[in-house]
Design a protein around this motif. Structure first.
Motif, mmCIF file in Angstrom:
data_model
loop_
_atom_site.group_PDB
_atom_site.id
_atom_site.type_symbol
_atom_site.label_atom_id
_atom_site.label_comp_id
_atom_site.label_asym_id
_atom_site.label_seq_id
_atom_site.Cartn_x
_atom_site.Cartn_y
_atom_site.Cartn_z
ATOM 1 N N ASN A 34 28.749 20.827 24.725
ATOM 2 C CA ASN A 34 28.914 21.274 23.266
ATOM 3 C C ASN A 34 29.676 19.664 21.937
ATOM 4 O O ASN A 34 29.604 20.090 21.005
ATOM 5 C CB ASN A 34 28.611 22.123 23.666
ATOM 6 C CG ASN A 34 28.036 23.037 23.264
ATOM 7 O OD1 ASN A 34 26.433 22.998 23.317
ATOM 8 N ND2 ASN A 34 27.837 25.224 24.613
ATOM 9 N N LEU A 35 30.536 19.681 23.289
ATOM 10 C CA LEU A 35 31.522 19.086 23.194
ATOM 11 C C LEU A 35 31.955 18.159 22.045
ATOM 12 O O LEU A 35 32.177 17.204 21.751
ATOM 13 C CB LEU A 35 32.939 19.323 24.045
ATOM 14 C CG LEU A 35 34.704 19.002 23.627
ATOM 15 C CD1 LEU A 35 34.762 19.463 22.703
ATOM 16 C CD2 LEU A 35 35.734 18.686 25.089
ATOM 17 N N HIS A 36 31.065 17.167 23.551
ATOM 18 C CA HIS A 36 30.264 15.591 23.013
ATOM 19 C C HIS A 36 30.390 15.790 21.988
ATOM 20 O O HIS A 36 29.882 14.633 21.148
ATOM 21 C CB HIS A 36 29.600 15.304 23.806
ATOM 22 C CG HIS A 36 29.405 14.959 25.239
ATOM 23 N ND1 HIS A 36 28.564 13.779 26.563
ATOM 24 C CD2 HIS A 36 30.890 14.708 25.579
ATOM 25 C CE1 HIS A 36 30.442 13.634 27.319
ATOM 26 N NE2 HIS A 36 31.002 13.682 27.478
ATOM 27 N N THR A 37 28.702 16.664 21.179
ATOM 28 C CA THR A 37 27.668 16.587 20.874
ATOM 29 C C THR A 37 28.792 17.021 18.818
ATOM 30 O O THR A 37 28.442 15.879 18.028
ATOM 31 C CB THR A 37 27.019 17.552 19.805
ATOM 32 O OG1 THR A 37 25.919 17.485 21.438
ATOM 33 C CG2 THR A 37 26.524 17.694 18.699
ATOM 34 N N ASN B 67 32.663 16.218 19.308
ATOM 35 C CA ASN B 67 33.494 15.502 18.572
ATOM 36 C C ASN B 67 32.836 13.877 18.462
ATOM 37 O O ASN B 67 33.155 12.863 17.098
ATOM 38 C CB ASN B 67 33.990 14.700 20.610
ATOM 39 C CG ASN B 67 34.868 15.240 20.997
ATOM 40 O OD1 ASN B 67 34.864 16.164 20.135
ATOM 41 N ND2 ASN B 67 34.990 15.493 21.793
ATOM 42 N N LEU B 68 31.693 13.428 18.159
ATOM 43 C CA LEU B 68 30.630 12.146 18.250
ATOM 44 C C LEU B 68 30.809 12.924 16.493
ATOM 45 O O LEU B 68 30.744 11.419 15.785
ATOM 46 C CB LEU B 68 29.820 12.439 18.979
ATOM 47 C CG LEU B 68 29.060 11.242 18.259
ATOM 48 C CD1 LEU B 68 29.365 10.130 18.737
ATOM 49 C CD2 LEU B 68 27.185 11.315 19.052
ATOM 50 N N ASN B 69 30.398 13.893 16.079
ATOM 51 C CA ASN B 69 30.060 14.424 14.294
ATOM 52 C C ASN B 69 31.630 13.706 14.277
ATOM 53 O O ASN B 69 31.109 13.428 12.847
ATOM 54 C CB ASN B 69 29.223 15.769 14.832
ATOM 55 C CG ASN B 69 27.874 14.997 14.291
ATOM 56 O OD1 ASN B 69 27.168 14.293 14.607
ATOM 57 N ND2 ASN B 69 27.376 15.778 15.357
ATOM 58 N N GLN B 70 32.410 14.540 14.777
ATOM 59 C CA GLN B 70 33.463 14.257 13.875
ATOM 60 C C GLN B 70 34.171 12.949 14.126
ATOM 61 O O GLN B 70 35.238 12.188 13.254
ATOM 62 C CB GLN B 70 34.981 15.087 14.730
ATOM 63 C CG GLN B 70 34.790 16.503 14.453
ATOM 64 C CD GLN B 70 34.571 16.565 12.919
ATOM 65 O OE1 GLN B 70 33.873 17.869 12.764
ATOM 66 N NE2 GLN B 70 35.882 16.863 13.182
ATOM 67 N N ILE B 71 33.911 11.961 14.731
ATOM 68 C CA ILE B 71 34.744 10.445 15.133
ATOM 69 C C ILE B 71 33.794 9.956 13.812
ATOM 70 O O ILE B 71 34.044 9.258 13.374
ATOM 71 C CB ILE B 71 33.905 9.560 15.922
ATOM 72 C CG1 ILE B 71 35.651 10.116 17.516
ATOM 73 C CG2 ILE B 71 34.951 8.818 16.526
ATOM 74 C CD1 ILE B 71 34.968 10.494 18.956
ATOM 75 N N PHE C 242 37.245 14.749 27.111
ATOM 76 C CA PHE C 242 37.523 15.658 27.118
ATOM 77 C C PHE C 242 38.561 16.664 27.628
ATOM 78 O O PHE C 242 39.004 15.689 28.387
ATOM 79 C CB PHE C 242 36.087 16.611 27.505
ATOM 80 C CG PHE C 242 36.035 16.574 28.822
ATOM 81 C CD1 PHE C 242 36.702 17.277 30.353
ATOM 82 C CD2 PHE C 242 34.892 15.490 29.362
ATOM 83 C CE1 PHE C 242 35.522 17.350 30.984
ATOM 84 C CE2 PHE C 242 34.665 15.250 30.604
ATOM 85 C CZ PHE C 242 34.626 16.120 31.209
ATOM 86 N N THR C 243 39.346 17.702 27.910
ATOM 87 C CA THR C 243 40.603 18.064 28.835
ATOM 88 C C THR C 243 39.213 20.045 29.151
ATOM 89 O O THR C 243 39.120 20.439 28.518
ATOM 90 C CB THR C 243 42.007 18.287 27.479
ATOM 91 O OG1 THR C 243 41.265 19.238 27.188
ATOM 92 C CG2 THR C 243 42.095 17.045 27.442
ATOM 93 N N HIS D 296 26.811 10.168 29.682
ATOM 94 C CA HIS D 296 26.333 11.225 29.293
ATOM 95 C C HIS D 296 26.063 12.494 30.329
ATOM 96 O O HIS D 296 26.005 12.366 31.239
ATOM 97 C CB HIS D 296 24.939 9.779 30.032
ATOM 98 C CG HIS D 296 24.037 10.557 29.229
ATOM 99 N ND1 HIS D 296 23.280 11.699 29.033
ATOM 100 C CD2 HIS D 296 22.960 9.868 27.992
ATOM 101 C CE1 HIS D 296 22.043 11.587 28.616
ATOM 102 N NE2 HIS D 296 22.432 10.157 27.958
ATOM 103 N N LYS D 297 25.536 13.359 29.246
ATOM 104 C CA LYS D 297 25.306 14.826 29.857
ATOM 105 C C LYS D 297 24.682 15.074 30.856
ATOM 106 O O LYS D 297 24.152 15.946 31.725
ATOM 107 C CB LYS D 297 25.085 15.973 28.747
ATOM 108 C CG LYS D 297 23.754 15.372 27.767
ATOM 109 C CD LYS D 297 24.123 16.176 27.089
ATOM 110 C CE LYS D 297 22.256 15.760 26.298
ATOM 111 N NZ LYS D 297 21.988 16.777 24.888
#
Length: 725
Positions: A181-184, A186-190, A210-211, A270-271
């Protein structure tokens, strides 16, 4: 084909040098974004997924190779200048393309030099030749299958994980989902900030960072638990993938895909890599625990069996699926063991499960290792399944469950299907089965269906009735050796969309992966909650709410053998024919209601092998049966068919009253010749390869087409409808 001038090791060395270049990590992030993400608006469509099925994209094994090579040196995180960045991209594609060709170069060279046709054939099935399909075979599993199967696969090992790893399987699954979920997010934000940045600073690498604190905060669990999960998949300290010297070598970033970043952060490109690693890597952890190794092996075998049984019960029901069946002789000795047995009408599925992996030497093309691994994973399972299938049809042997209780089932099977199921991704499984499997076929026992748990999951998800499931299995095993695809999901996707069928003019089909888009979307929608189409447009949707669809729905779960055979035949019909039959059913039911007489539709197959008469009348069953049987016998004889089906419909509800099947070899008969003397063959027959012709209706005052010379209204109008398709 021109043989590559450079050998694979030279190209691999150049690729390693490129991957350890300054800032190359941003290029890997770029490829992950371009080739592994899908963009869509409000609702995702199959077209949105086509990019991920393009032959131009880098497959995940190629990207994981780039990650593994990059990890061999300390990673430089500076962003390259745009010209250098583009140069990295172009060079990567060139080297990967070159290395792809180089994998087959030695085989092609040997084939060109060798004049012996038999030797040429054996070279194509050698370990050296199989390296290419093993590396490029693609994923046989969906990401969410790896993630969602974790609890089922390791549920019995939960205590071991808590004790040795500091987290439960359930907690690990939550962490995996949170990172996804964080990947998705972050990608949209960037991506939304790119229009405000200098293009020379563009990079999507932060989307994959991620942290521990971010994940723990989202989940509301302790940092220490999240840290334990993440640490399990970070390469051990001091390792730099030193042994990764060729494509077939062990790549540590496949087993441990999370890379430390900037002191407190982590990178996961990659997830899929993390979910797959969690599905497969614990095997090696358990092997290192001498006290637990055998227990884990037992659990792994039980998972494959229980999972297979669970999925088949979804289709056939609890009472038709049996687990751990022993075949016992008259002396009480167990002579066969069936992992999962499905009994439906006069059909059976004998399923044997295995949990063997393809070893590193086999992946590198070692012939002996390839054949040895295949024997352990597939051949042994097949040999066991075939032996059990033979014993199953022999009533001199009794069947017992795991408590030694007698299992009483019908044993007069017309067809036995053999399923050989492996629990892990086995690269190029279908291809290897075609090259290595030694099998035989009897009148009752079909060629085996070799699959992994991921395919069985998809099949039972999309084909959730016995009729649809068995119809597909029957055709897929019947076409053994005639279909070529990178993996079995492609064949299933083709069937769902186009109805898998081969006419007499064609004996081989090659299917490209892009056919999978509709199935991929359906599985994503069903399992991962994406806003898409849950059922692919095709055999499951095209005939909805038609008269023929209602008939098929009635027989989907029937355990009458003749009715199942009829269902198999109906599911072979093309769309145009289905529509014509539906229109015909509507017409004859109206006629019966209007004049009170009985009316028929007769359908003759183009190859003359079989046919169908749909009979509609208001009479009771005892009077209807001889009438329909008479019509079927006449039409069967005229068509010189060996089998013929009959359906009797109630005119009010259009529901099936009964089904009959005539099954005997056609023979010349003077008696039948006299009966059919003045009758003609059906005007039109079904053509599976082309759309059926439009029907022609005979007028009441026109000459009857039976050849009697009478007007239609004075002849066959009152005995059967002249709706012949």
């Amino acid at each position: 084909m021109e043989v590559n001038a450079r050998n694979e090791s030279e190209i691999f060395a150049d690729l390693e040098k490129l991957c350890t270049s300054q800032g190359y990590v941003h290029v890997i992030a770029y490829f992950c974004f371009i080739d592994n993400t899908t963009s869509y608006a409000d609702r995702i469509s199959p077209e949105d997924l086509m990019r991920q099925l393009s032959p131009e994209r880098l497959v995940r094994t190629e990207i994981s190779t780039l990650v593994g090579l990059m990890f061999k040196q300390e990673i430089d995180f500076s962003i390259p200048d745009p010209e250098i960045f583009q140069g990295y991209i172009d060079s990567t594609k060139t080297l990967l393309e070159e290395i792809h060709h180089s994998m087959m170069a030695p085989v092609i060279e040997n084939i060109i030099k060798n004049r012996d046709p038999q030797e040429k054939t054996s070279l194509l099935s050698s370990g050296l030749a199989l390296r290419e399909p093993i590396f490029y075979s693609g994923e046989s599993a969906y990401y969410f299958q790896y993630r969602d199967f974790l609890i089922k696969k390791y549920g019995q090992d939960s205590d071991w994980f808590v004790k040795n790893k500091g987290y439960s399987i359930e907690q690990a699954c939550l962490v995996i989902k949170a990172i996804e979920n964080l990947h998705t997010y972050n990608l949209n934000q960037i991506l939304s900030t790119f229009d405000k940045q200098d293009p020379s600073k563009w990079t999507v690498l932060p989307a994959f960072v991620f942290t521990v604190n971010e994940i723990a905060t989202e989940l509301g669990i302790r940092d220490t638990i999240v840290q334990s999960v993440i640490s399990s998949f970070v390469p051990p300290d001091g390792t730099r993938n030193e042994d990764f010297l060729a494509l077939g070598d062990f790549n540590i970033t496949n087993a441990y895909p999370i890379i430390p970043y900037d002191g407190s952060g982590y990178i996961l490109f990659h997830k899929y890599s993390l979910a797959e690693a969690f599905y497969e890597t614990p095997f090696f952890w358990f092997n290192d625990d001498i006290a637990y190794k055998d227990i884990a092996t037992k659990h792994r075998g039980e998972f494959t069996e229980k999972f297979s049984a669970e999925r088949l019960k979804l289709v056939f029901g609890e009472d038709r699926v049996f687990e751990n069946i022993n075949i016992v002789d008259s002396r009480g000795k167990t002579v066969g063991e069936i992992d999962v047995l499905v009994v439906f009408a006069n059909r059976a599925i004998v399923l044997q499960a295995k949990s063997k992996k393809l070893t590193i030497p086999a992946r590198k093309g070692n012939d002996n290792c390839l054949r040895s691994d295949f024997k352990k994973a597939v051949q042994n399972a097949y040999d066991q399944a075939f032996s059990c299938a033979e014993l199953l049809t022999n009533c001199n042997y009794r069947l017992e469950d795991c408590t030694s209780s007698l299992v009483e089932i019908r044993r007069d099977f017309s067809t036995v299907y053999l399923f050989c199921v492996v629990s892990d991704h086995y690269p190029a499984l279908s291809f290897q089965a075609g090259e290595f499997l030694n099998c035989k076929k009897t009148d009752e026992i079909m060629y085996p269906f070799i699959m992994d748990v991921f395919l069985l999951d998809a099949m039972t998800e999309m084909l959730q009735t016995p009729l649809y499931f068995l119809s597909y299995v029957d055709r897929r095993t019947g076409y053994a050796g005639k279909i070529n695809s990178m993996h079995e999901l492609t064949v299933l996707a083709y069937h769902l969309k186009y109805n898998l069928w081969m006419d007499g003019e064609h004996n081989f089909i090659h299917l490209h992966d892009d056919i999978c888009a509709d199935l991929d979307l359906a599985m994503l929608t069903r399992r991962d909650g994406l806003p898409g189409i849950a059922t692919p447009e095709g055999i499951l949707t095209r005939f909805k709410d038609t008269a023929i669809s209602k008939i098929i729905s009635e027989i989907e779960t029937s355990e009458d053998p003749d009715t199942i055979d009829l269902g198999f035949m109906l599911l072979l019909l093309n769309e145009d024919t289905m529509k014509q039959i539906s229109s015909g059913i509507e017409e004859i039911t109206k006629l019966v209601k209007k004049d009170g007489n009985h009316h028929n539709i007769t359908i003759g197959m183009e190859d003359g092998s079989t046919g169908l008469t749909i009979h509609c009348n208001p009479e009771i069953e005892t009077e209807s049966i001889p009438q329909l049987k008479r019509h079927c016998n006449i039409r069967k004889y005229i068509g010189k068919a060996n089998t013929w089906f009959g359906i009797c419909l109630d005119p009010q509800s259009t529901k099936i009253k009964f089904v009959l099947k005539l099954d005997n070899e056609w023979k010349y008969s003077e008696e039948m010749e006299a009966i059919v003397k003045n009758r003609l063959k059906p005007q039109r027959t079904i053509n599976f390869s082309q759309k059926a012709e439009a029907r022609k209706k005979v007028g009441r005052n026109e000459p009857c087409n039976c050849g009697s010379g009478k007007k239609y209204k004075k002849c066959c109008l009152n005995s059967y409808s002249n709706f012949t398709i």
